[in-house]
Design a protein around this motif. Structure first.
Motif, PDB file in Angstrom:
ATOM      1  N   PRO A 150      33.227   5.135 -20.331  1.00 13.78           N
ATOM      2  CA  PRO A 150      33.540   6.330 -19.546  1.00 13.78           C
ATOM      3  C   PRO A 150      34.852   6.971 -20.004  1.00 13.78           C
ATOM      4  CG  PRO A 150      32.941   4.482 -18.123  1.00 13.78           C
ATOM      5  CD  PRO A 150      33.128   3.929 -19.497  1.00 13.78           C
ATOM      6  N   TRP A 184      31.178   9.352 -11.391  1.00 14.15           N
ATOM      7  CA  TRP A 184      31.393   8.133 -10.609  1.00 14.15           C
ATOM      8  C   TRP A 184      30.959   8.407  -9.169  1.00 14.15           C
ATOM      9  CZ3 TRP A 184      34.198   3.854 -12.786  1.00 14.15           C
ATOM     10  CH2 TRP A 184      34.717   4.092 -14.058  1.00 14.15           C
ATOM     11  N   ASP A 203      33.037  12.557 -14.576  1.00 17.91           N
ATOM     12  CA  ASP A 203      33.692  11.710 -15.573  1.00 17.91           C
ATOM     13  C   ASP A 203      34.386  12.532 -16.655  1.00 17.91           C
ATOM     14  OD1 ASP A 203      34.173   9.013 -16.687  1.00 17.91           O
ATOM     15  OD2 ASP A 203      32.932   9.748 -18.346  1.00 17.91           O
TER      16      ASP A 203
END
Length: 278
Positions: A150, A184, A203
């Motif tokens: 991420p 998220w 993200d």
């Protein structure tokens, strides 16, 4: 070919030590949840439960009609000794006092079991469903794997979410999944008896947006507050101790009413057989 296995990990906040890891779907609570929601029958189970909810509602309505005194003050119907049979008195008393909560649980359960039809009848936005809004040949984004790397660090995503709810504590974190706009999903628990809320943190940009409600309007647009309220009415989440106690009793009522009703029918059948033999 289906939903991926979901592993939950419990972490000690002060030390970051892993306390436990398990698949929630395999726990006894989740098995009971699936039994309640779909009778452990894939695909058709939810519809079966929905039609059983209709049957329970009809049974509640007709039971109230049968309980109502025909030639007396309705208040006299509240007394215990309406019949020499204690079984009959138990059936009548439990059925009357829990008739309305049982009818509410039945109708809200039907609403949850048939989300598309229920939303259409009440004019609510259509609920999110598998493959809704996706192009042919593309995988359902909810089945996509989590991102291997991420862009946002974990603490950055959590800080962005907590900034939207001062005083709330962190409840759970879902990693961003591969797709067009990975985000998220962070669940926050406000102080007091308020229900938890879930936000999603983009993200790529770090922007925070409300997450779609599980009975909400979908991936875009405002959440469906009506469906959220109906689900809370059904499961008692955030509705206070009094309502949760009432629906707990209403959940036990069908067992009592079924057993007492069956025994009353067997006794009546036995008496008829004896009269025929005589």
């Amino acid at each position: 070919s289906g939903r991926p296995r979901t592993l939950n990990v419990w972490i000690d906040p002060p030390t970051a030590r892993v306390l436990a890891a398990a698949e929630i779907a395999d726990t006894a609570t989740m098995v009971i949840h699936r039994l309640h929601g779909q009778l452990l029958v894939p695909n058709a189970g939810r519809k079966i439960v929905g039609w059983l909810g209709w049957a329970m509602f009809v049974s509640s309505a007709t039971g109230l009609w049968l309980w109502w005194p025909r030639h007396a003050n309705p208040l006299k119907g509240l007394r215990w000794h309406r019949s020499p049979s204690q079984l009959f008195n138990l059936h009548n008393t439990v059925g009357f006092w829990l008739c309305l909560p049982l009818a509410v649980l039945s109708l809200t359960g039907v609403y949850i079991a048939f989300p598309k039809t229920s939303h259409a009848l009440l004019g609510a936005p259509p609920p999110p469903g598998p493959g809704m809004g996706q192009r042919p040949g593309r995988t359902d984004p909810r089945l996509a794997p989590p991102l291997a790397a991420p862009r946002l660090a974990l603490d950055q995503a959590v800080a962005a979410a907590l900034a939207q709810a001062p005083g709330a504590r962190l409840a759970s974190i879902n990693l961003p999944q591969a797709g067009k706009a990975p985000s998220w999903r962070i669940e926050l628990q406000p102080p007091g008896p308020l229900p938890s809320r879930t936000v999603r943190v983009d993200d790529a940009s770090g922007d925070v947006n409300p997450a779609p409600d599980r009975q909400g309007a979908g991936r875009e647009g405002p959440p469906d507050e009506r469906s959220r309220w109906i689900r809370r009415l059904h499961d008692g989440a955030g509705m206070g101790l009094a309502w949760r106690a009432i629906i707990t009793a209403a959940g036990v009522a069908p067992l009592i009413l079924s057993v007492t009703g069956l025994l009353m029918w067997l006794r009546r059948r036995s008496r008829r057989l004896k009269l025929r033999q005589a």
